[in-house]
Each structure stands twice: as C-alpha cells, then as structure tokens.
Motif scaffolding. Structure first.
Motif, mmCIF file in Angstrom:
data_model
loop_
_atom_site.group_PDB
_atom_site.id
_atom_site.type_symbol
_atom_site.label_atom_id
_atom_site.label_comp_id
_atom_site.label_asym_id
_atom_site.label_seq_id
_atom_site.Cartn_x
_atom_site.Cartn_y
_atom_site.Cartn_z
ATOM 1 N N ILE A 199 -9.855 -0.727 1.336
ATOM 2 C CA ILE A 199 -8.924 -1.782 0.977
ATOM 3 C C ILE A 199 -7.652 -1.156 0.498
ATOM 4 O O ILE A 199 -6.417 -1.364 0.639
ATOM 5 C CB ILE A 199 -9.170 -2.739 0.005
ATOM 6 C CG1 ILE A 199 -10.821 -3.559 0.597
ATOM 7 C CG2 ILE A 199 -8.367 -3.564 -0.741
ATOM 8 C CD1 ILE A 199 -11.235 -4.217 -0.971
ATOM 9 N N LEU A 200 -7.869 -0.100 -0.318
ATOM 10 C CA LEU A 200 -6.839 0.550 -0.774
ATOM 11 C C LEU A 200 -5.938 1.601 0.326
ATOM 12 O O LEU A 200 -4.631 1.614 0.112
ATOM 13 C CB LEU A 200 -7.155 2.025 -1.725
ATOM 14 C CG LEU A 200 -6.191 2.735 -2.754
ATOM 15 C CD1 LEU A 200 -5.712 1.527 -3.648
ATOM 16 C CD2 LEU A 200 -7.246 3.704 -3.344
ATOM 17 N N ASP A 260 -5.510 1.237 4.084
ATOM 18 C CA ASP A 260 -5.966 0.501 5.419
ATOM 19 C C ASP A 260 -5.266 1.036 6.355
ATOM 20 O O ASP A 260 -4.218 0.562 6.882
ATOM 21 C CB ASP A 260 -5.761 -0.943 5.370
ATOM 22 C CG ASP A 260 -6.478 -1.731 6.469
ATOM 23 O OD1 ASP A 260 -7.095 -1.150 7.428
ATOM 24 O OD2 ASP A 260 -6.157 -2.900 6.671
ATOM 25 N N VAL A 267 -8.964 0.514 -7.277
ATOM 26 C CA VAL A 267 -8.448 -0.033 -6.279
ATOM 27 C C VAL A 267 -7.416 -1.392 -6.586
ATOM 28 O O VAL A 267 -6.214 -1.366 -6.216
ATOM 29 C CB VAL A 267 -9.190 -0.470 -5.145
ATOM 30 C CG1 VAL A 267 -8.663 -1.412 -4.038
ATOM 31 C CG2 VAL A 267 -10.059 0.727 -4.567
ATOM 32 N N ASN A 268 -7.913 -2.051 -7.501
ATOM 33 C CA ASN A 268 -7.204 -3.279 -7.699
ATOM 34 C C ASN A 268 -5.913 -2.889 -8.521
ATOM 35 O O ASN A 268 -4.982 -3.603 -8.613
ATOM 36 C CB ASN A 268 -8.063 -4.467 -8.439
ATOM 37 C CG ASN A 268 -9.201 -4.962 -7.841
ATOM 38 O OD1 ASN A 268 -9.116 -4.957 -6.673
ATOM 39 N ND2 ASN A 268 -10.205 -5.450 -8.452
ATOM 40 N N SER A 282 -3.318 -1.107 -6.353
ATOM 41 C CA SER A 282 -2.737 -2.064 -5.206
ATOM 42 C C SER A 282 -1.859 -2.891 -5.731
ATOM 43 O O SER A 282 -0.834 -3.238 -5.131
ATOM 44 C CB SER A 282 -3.896 -2.821 -4.686
ATOM 45 O OG SER A 282 -4.944 -1.990 -4.198
ATOM 46 N N HIS A 325 0.934 8.847 -0.862
ATOM 47 C CA HIS A 325 0.880 7.532 -0.432
ATOM 48 C C HIS A 325 1.874 6.960 0.537
ATOM 49 O O HIS A 325 2.654 7.900 1.147
ATOM 50 C CB HIS A 325 1.274 6.537 -1.597
ATOM 51 C CG HIS A 325 2.559 6.389 -2.248
ATOM 52 N ND1 HIS A 325 3.767 6.302 -1.434
ATOM 53 C CD2 HIS A 325 3.027 7.285 -3.178
ATOM 54 C CE1 HIS A 325 4.927 6.525 -2.097
ATOM 55 N NE2 HIS A 325 4.619 6.856 -3.260
ATOM 56 N N ALA A 337 0.321 2.293 -0.636
ATOM 57 C CA ALA A 337 -1.108 2.512 -0.410
ATOM 58 C C ALA A 337 -1.430 3.813 -0.444
ATOM 59 O O ALA A 337 -1.016 4.671 -0.079
ATOM 60 C CB ALA A 337 -1.412 1.930 1.140
#
Length: 254
Positions: free
Chosen positions: A15-16, A18, A99-100, A103, A140, A145
């Motif tokens: 998720i982090l 993709d 991750v949350n 993000s 990133h 991301a």
C-alpha cells in the motif's frame, strides 16, 4: 508462521509503495547524515528497507555483535522469525499504522518524520532483548510514496526491560510529534514538553556528547547548554540527566 506474518506485512507495505521497482539509490552521504540524527543509547545496527520489494537492500554487519546473526542470513522473513510471539500482533499493527501515517502526509513532510517502536527480538543464544526500531524515509517517488527507509535497531533492554510496545511518530525540523499513539483513536499531535532547541541539545546528550562539545556543534555557549539542560529537568520534574535519558527514550521526545 514467519512466512504468513511476512505475507501479511507485504500486503501492508505494498500500500505504501505501489510500483514495480524503485529507482537506484545513490545517497551514501545522506545515509550517514540520517544515521547521525538517531540517538544511540545502546548497542545498535542499521539497515535499508526496500518497501517496494519487501526486502533489505543492506544490512549492517553490526547485527552480529548485537544479535549474534550473520548479516547475510538476515532476510525479512528470517528477522520476523526472531520477533517474540507476543509481539507479532503489535508488529503488524504498528506497520499498518505507519503506512497510514506516512500515506496521509503532504509530500514535503515525508522526510520530516521518523517512526519509532519497540519489540522483543530473539538473539542467536535464545535470549530475548528489547530493540528500539527507528525508521525514516530516505527515498520517495513523485507522489510522496515511500520507497526506501533507513532503520536503526538499538538494544534498550537496560532501559525498558518490561512493558507494552509503544509506537510514536517523531517530528523533525519543527514538525509536531505524535507520541504513544493509540492506534484505534488515530493520530493526535502531542503537547511538546520541550522546545526545538532543547530537543537538539537532548539529542546530543543522548549521543553521549559533553556539554562543551554540544555548545561548539550548536554554536552557542556552554552556559546556554547548561541552561537548556536545567530547563528540561525542571519542566519534566526529573532530577538527573540519567533519568532524563530514560524518560526521553520511553516518551519518544527526540
């Protein structure tokens, strides 16, 4: 068991980051700069985590001195197998919360935070030690991301021999911190106990640097350094520098 946990963690990391593969990383100086920003109050080692591939790009050989394992054998699934069974749930919860958190950050703030939590890991001799994990983004993509992180593991067994694992997000460059995060309630900025300048002094104190050298590094007088140290003790109700180090570690002030 460790394969199942690894697959669950991969779902979180995907998720982090993709994407198929992160670009090459050429930032030796940046790594060293970031390592210096992590205070070290015990035996430690560091590694570069590739969030896209879900594997280590690099593991520092110091892991052998701290845990007794050869760096070459320390893959992600193998390292997960070292986590204390009672801490596996915390590990997955903390990774999901991390991750949350990242993000949701604006792209310009991704590099201004480090995530920190503690877990028990099993050494090669079978003994469990409590390791503090501190992680910060070092690469990133154009959307913010996270692709790679620099992580430092420090043995804090002597400072926190027992207790529940705790997750914090420590703000750098003046950003607010989120300490002892209640995962179910989300992220609420914590009241800053100490000022930004006091944090700079405390970070150097935690690294074992004497006041006179701290003064030189920060371009202030030794009297000012001593004043900052006294102010921190007064604000926190702590009597000694040693107690301040333990409190700072447990509360995630720096």
């Amino acid at each position: 068991m460790k394969i199942r946990i690894y697959e669950e963690a991969r779902k979180v990391w995907n998720i982090l980051a993709d994407r198929a593969d992160p670009p090459d990383l050429a930032m030796e100086l940046e790594i060293h700069r970031k390592v210096l920003n992590f205070f070290q109050v015990g035996d430690c080692y560091y590694f570069i985590f590739n969030a896209v591939k879900g594997e280590f790009d690099y593991m520092h050989p110091g892991v052998q001195e701290v845990l007794g394992y050869n760096a070459q054998e320390c893959t992600i699934p193998v390292m997960m197998g070292f986590i204390h069974p009672e801490d596996l749930g915390w590990f997955l919860e903390f990774e999901q919360a991390t991750v949350n958190f990242f993000s949701a950050l604006p792209i310009e703030k991704v590099l201004r935070y480090k995530a920190r939590y503690d877990l028990r890991l099993r050494k090669a001799n079978g003994e469990y030690v409590r390791m503090l994990q501190q992680a910060t983004c070092i690469q990133h993509d154009e959307n913010g991301a996270v692709l790679r992180t620099l992580c430092v593991h420090t043995d804090i067994t002597h400072l926190k021999p027992t207790g529940q694992p705790v997750l914090s997000f420590v703000g750098l460059e003046g950003e607010p911190s989120f300490l002892n995060v209640d995962i179910k309630k989300g992220f609420t900025p914590s009241r800053e106990v100490i000022t930004r300048r006091e944090k700079e002094v405390l970070r150097l104190v935690l690294a074992g640097i004497p006041s006179r050298e701290i003064a030189t590094q920060l371009n202030i007088s030794k009297l000012t350094v001593d004043k900052h140290r006294k102010n921190m003790l007064k604000k926190t109700g702590i009597k000694t520098a040693a107690e301040l180090v333990v409190k700072a570690l447990r509360e995630g002030w720096v």
